[in-house]
Motif scaffolding. Structure first.
Motif, PDB file in Angstrom:
ATOM      1  N   GLU A   1      42.474 -91.198 -38.009  1.00  0.00           N
ATOM      2  CA  GLU A   1      41.871 -92.498 -37.736  1.00  0.00           C
ATOM      3  C   GLU A   1      42.983 -93.386 -37.167  1.00  0.00           C
ATOM      4  O   GLU A   1      43.881 -93.811 -37.904  1.00  0.00           O
TER       5      GLU A   1
ATOM      6  N   ASN B   1      28.575 -81.272 -33.521  1.00  0.00           N
ATOM      7  CA  ASN B   1      29.118 -79.909 -33.559  1.00  0.00           C
ATOM      8  C   ASN B   1      28.999 -79.361 -34.967  1.00  0.00           C
ATOM      9  O   ASN B   1      29.210 -80.085 -35.929  1.00  0.00           O
TER      10      ASN B   1
ATOM     11  N   SER C   1      32.721 -95.273 -33.807  1.00  0.00           N
ATOM     12  CA  SER C   1      31.834 -94.214 -34.283  1.00  0.00           C
ATOM     13  C   SER C   1      30.802 -94.845 -35.203  1.00  0.00           C
ATOM     14  O   SER C   1      31.114 -95.226 -36.323  1.00  0.00           O
TER      15      SER C   1
ATOM     16  N   PHE D   1      30.606 -84.972 -41.620  1.00  0.00           N
ATOM     17  CA  PHE D   1      30.345 -84.013 -40.535  1.00  0.00           C
ATOM     18  C   PHE D   1      31.627 -83.589 -39.830  1.00  0.00           C
ATOM     19  O   PHE D   1      31.603 -82.855 -38.858  1.00  0.00           O
TER      20      PHE D   1
ATOM     21  N   HIS E   1      27.121 -93.693 -35.442  1.00  0.00           N
ATOM     22  CA  HIS E   1      26.388 -92.539 -35.994  1.00  0.00           C
ATOM     23  C   HIS E   1      25.197 -92.898 -36.873  1.00  0.00           C
ATOM     24  O   HIS E   1      24.684 -92.025 -37.603  1.00  0.00           O
TER      25      HIS E   1
ATOM     26  N   SER F   1      39.285 -94.412 -30.362  1.00  0.00           N
ATOM     27  CA  SER F   1      38.051 -94.267 -31.129  1.00  0.00           C
ATOM     28  C   SER F   1      38.311 -94.511 -32.613  1.00  0.00           C
ATOM     29  O   SER F   1      39.216 -93.930 -33.201  1.00  0.00           O
TER      30      SER F   1
HETATM   31  N1  SAH Z   1      38.663 -91.433 -36.603  1.00  0.00           N
HETATM   32  C1  SAH Z   1      38.211 -91.781 -35.285  1.00  0.00           C
HETATM   33  C2  SAH Z   1      38.623 -90.811 -34.199  1.00  0.00           C
HETATM   34  C3  SAH Z   1      38.577 -89.355 -34.472  1.00  0.00           C
HETATM   35  S1  SAH Z   1      37.002 -88.567 -34.501  1.00  0.00           S
HETATM   36  C4  SAH Z   1      36.724 -92.010 -35.298  1.00  0.00           C
HETATM   37  O1  SAH Z   1      36.091 -91.828 -36.331  1.00  0.00           O
HETATM   38  O2  SAH Z   1      36.186 -92.426 -34.284  1.00  0.00           O
HETATM   39  C5  SAH Z   1      36.407 -88.623 -32.854  1.00  0.00           C
HETATM   40  C6  SAH Z   1      34.907 -88.639 -32.741  1.00  0.00           C
HETATM   41  O3  SAH Z   1      34.355 -87.349 -33.056  1.00  0.00           O
HETATM   42  C7  SAH Z   1      34.240 -89.609 -33.712  1.00  0.00           C
HETATM   43  O4  SAH Z   1      33.186 -90.267 -33.079  1.00  0.00           O
HETATM   44  C8  SAH Z   1      33.736 -88.682 -34.783  1.00  0.00           C
HETATM   45  O5  SAH Z   1      32.749 -89.284 -35.554  1.00  0.00           O
HETATM   46  C9  SAH Z   1      33.276 -87.499 -33.953  1.00  0.00           C
HETATM   47  N2  SAH Z   1      33.038 -86.269 -34.683  1.00  0.00           N
HETATM   48  C10 SAH Z   1      33.675 -85.782 -35.766  1.00  0.00           C
HETATM   49  N3  SAH Z   1      33.141 -84.625 -36.166  1.00  0.00           N
HETATM   50  C11 SAH Z   1      32.142 -84.361 -35.314  1.00  0.00           C
HETATM   51  C12 SAH Z   1      31.197 -83.299 -35.206  1.00  0.00           C
HETATM   52  N4  SAH Z   1      31.172 -82.284 -36.082  1.00  0.00           N
HETATM   53  N5  SAH Z   1      30.308 -83.376 -34.200  1.00  0.00           N
HETATM   54  C13 SAH Z   1      30.318 -84.387 -33.324  1.00  0.00           C
HETATM   55  N6  SAH Z   1      31.173 -85.409 -33.359  1.00  0.00           N
HETATM   56  C14 SAH Z   1      32.065 -85.397 -34.367  1.00  0.00           C
END
Ligand code: SAH
Length: 347
Positions: A161, A291, A215, A119, A217, A192
């Motif tokens: 990451e 998103n 994260s 995503f 999810h 994160s």
């Molecule tokens: N790699 C780290 C930090 C970067 S992403 C991580 O995975 O946590 C930051 C956050 O945004 C993460 O929780 C990720 O899963 C989320 N994220 C990424 N794409 C997204 C999207 N399209 N909609 C909502 N959250 C999203």
């Protein structure tokens, strides 16, 4: 030999370099504060450092300055998205969010990402390169300079990451916290991660007062593996175990991020399973309306199901918040602007 970035050295490392040049410790503090409190872009701007020492520094070091190439302000709120050029035709992005409690900046820790979450827009082109500690810090410095406003909170939630760039991120956390520099409180920093459990244990050992966000999810391995390839390497159980260890060791409550995708992970059954799995962990769940990302045809859960999901978690004694969506009109979500910029440029 290519020169190394002076701005990426912690005060301790800078001290060791200067000692090797026969300099006393206060010199390191002086230089550190030029870089991390006065934010100079050139070694020659350090006017109270002798010309001789500046020349010596320039033999071994350089300043890898990142530059603003594009800036987009949201019409809906005060969010501003910055695109930075970090050299070699690589761009990264950061987001400034203005809250009642102060300004927060969401920084990138890598250009691109190799975690492959389905995503996420940051990962579609793979990993370009790790960012240095100085490049992470400079995202904050340049935004402060551009706005003339102080940044009080930092979230390492942009592209990349952070635990996949562990050593540089640790140096960044030390630099940004140092009282001879910006002096940002670790309690105002959130890191994160998608859940690299071995690195979560290493982070816990450092006993920093930062907030760890994981994260998640998904409420189980099956669903998590469908959207997050990293879940094939680290089981759901192992992530929860690492989170529990982190909370116990640091006495800091862990945040679980949960992006709600219609029909994938947003049912009442999913919420009940999640609540039962999180019981006993000092934590908090942050629900995020997913998103839209062009290549994945995921649909954001409806307002009603997000509220229902939150309600089920709360009823089961899991503290839950729903993230406000700031800057949705400016592609403020991870990696979206960078991706579009690259596409438009044909890169
Ligand atoms: N790699 C780290 C930090 C970067 S992403 C991580 O995975 O946590 C930051 C956050 O945004 C993460 O929780 C990720 O899963 C989320 N994220 C990424 N794409 C997204 C999207 N399209 N909609 C909502 N959250 C999203």
């Amino acid at each position: 030999m290519s020169k190394s970035d002076l701005r990426s050295l912690t005060l301790e490392k800078l001290g060791a370099e200067l000692e090797a040049l026969g300099e006393r410790p206060f010199r390191a503090r002086q230089i550190f504060s030029w870089l991390h409190s006065k934010y100079v872009l050139d070694i020659d701007e350090m006017t109270d450092i002798s010309k001789g020492l500046r020349e010596q520094l320039k033999i071994k070091f350089t300043l890898n300055n990142i530059k603003i190439v594009e800036k987009i302000s949201s019409m809906e709120d005060n969010t501003v998205k910055y695109l930075f050029d970090i050299g070699d035709d690589i761009v990264i992005e950061s987001v400034l969010m203005r809250y009642s409690y102060g300004n927060a900046v969401c920084i990138s820790s890598q250009a691109g990402c190799r975690m492959g979450c389905t995503f996420c827009a940051s990962t579609t082109g793979g990993l370009e390169r790790d960012l240095t500690a100085g490049e992470m810090a400079q995202q904050i410095y340049e935004i402060q300079k551009d706005t003339g406003e102080r940044v009080s909170n930092v979230v390492i939630m942009g592209s990349g990451e952070p635990l996949d760039n562990f050593d540089n991120v640790m140096d960044f956390l030390e630099i940004i916290h140092d009282k001879h520099g910006t002096g940002l409180s670790h309690r105002h920093i959130t890191l994160s991660t998608c859940g690299l459990t071995d690195k979560i244990y290493r982070l816990a050992e450092k006993q920093l007062q930062i907030t760890l966000a994981i994260s998640l999810h998904a409420p189980n391995d099956d669903i998590r593996q469908k959207t997050m390839p990293v879940a094939l390497r680290y089981s759901f159980d192992s992530v929860l175990k690492a989170a529990k260890d982190y909370a116990n060791t640091t006495k800091r409550r862990v945040t679980f991020e949960y992006a709600l995708i219609q029909g994938v992970n947003d049912s009442t059954e999913n919420a009940l399973e999640l609540a039962s799995r999180l019981r006993g962990i000092m934590c908090h769940v942050n629900l995020i309306p997913v998103n839209d990302v062009a290549e994945a045809n995921y649909i954001r859960s409806s307002e009603k199901s997000i509220k229902a999901f939150a309600h089920t978690l709360s009823e089961n004694n899991i503290e839950t918040t729903i993230r406000r969506r700031l800057g949705s009109d400016i592609n403020a979500a991870c990696g979206q602007l960078r991706k579009r910029y690259k596409e438009n440029r044909g890169g």
